[in-house]
Write an enzyme that holds these catalytic residues in place. Structure first.
Site: not given
Length: 269
Positions: A128-129, A132, A191
């Site tokens: 997920h990070e 980004h 997100e």
């Protein structure tokens, strides 16, 4: 009402002025005013500053576990995003947090390891990070903030030229519209996009994408008192669970059999 409409239009015009400059991997139009070199330098500088401020974990097994998962995930990040090695640092803190920065930097706080039950759930966090970074979300956030400032300056100039009374009140109202109508949903969109892109990335890396859903069930148990979604920069836990569940079938198609990493989480974490 006319004054409010003029001010709102000025701010909105600034926010959308650069829309369509680039596209995310999901096909979404993006506002990106900064170069990759600028973002990479910002990421490197911020990471170095953080390493000076935060306590870094020296626990060998914890570091080995995090490095193992991060290495598997970053091997599947496009070289156009970062062509060199990724620097991964474990911070000794109770924060349940992690992050990735342009320039190939990843930070994992030991507090998040009490929420992630296994390598797959940690891969969901790191995926997920890193997503980004892949999707240039930091570029978009910096760009949208800059455009908001430009819009506010333009609105102030319009109000001054018209001799409007209570200019500060109107400016605060206009900025509130920008915050709750554009910037906060914009962050929620980031997100949600990172959730889906990260789920695909962890699957490509050999981790079970179902773990991303399990992770957010864990997060939901720890998020008592969270603000309503419309007042938050993040989607609600249930929204994330629903989106990831809906995308699970697609992510499972990317899972390569026989390529599962073997990263052992220490029993004391």
């Amino acid at each position: 009402m006319k004054t409010k409409a003029i001010l709102t239009s000025a701010i909105i015009a600034a926010l959308v002025a650069a829309t369509g400059c680039t596209k995310s991997s999901t096909g979404r139009n993006q506002i990106t005013l900064f170069s990759s070199d600028e973002l990479n330098q910002m990421g490197v500088t911020s990471f170095e500053e953080l390493k000076q401020k935060e306590k870094i974990s020296t626990d060998a097994k914890t570091n080995q576990f995090v490095q193992c998962v991060a290495s598997a995930v970053t091997q599947n990040v496009p070289k156009s995003v970062h062509s060199g090695d990724w620097e991964v640092v474990v911070f000794d803190s109770k924060q349940a947090n992690a992050f990735a920065l342009p320039g190939g930097k990843i930070g994992v706080y030991t507090g998040i390891l009490s929420v992630t039950e296994n390598q797959d759930q940690l891969a969901a966090i790191i995926g997920h990070e890193v997503a980004h970074v892949i999707e240039q979300h930091s570029n978009e956030r910096l760009s949208s903030n800059q455009l908001t400032q430009i819009g506010a300056a333009a609105g102030s100039a319009i109000l001054a030229a018209q001799g409007v009374e209570n200019k500060e009140t109107w400016m605060m109202a206009g900025l509130a519209i920008a915050k709750y109508g554009f910037l906060m949903p914009y962050s929620r969109m980031h997100e949600s996009e990172a959730d889906i892109v990260g789920q695909d990335l962890m699957a490509k890396s050999g981790f079970q994408p179902q773990a991303a859903i399990d992770l957010w069930h864990n997060m939901a148990k720890q998020s008592n008192g969270a603000p309503p979604e419309f007042l938050s920069t993040h989607p609600s836990n249930q929204t994330r669970i629903n989106d990831l569940t809906q995308h699970l079938k697609q992510s499972n198609k990317l899972l390569k059999s026989g390529s599962t990493p073997r990263c052992k989480k220490p029993s004391y974490l």
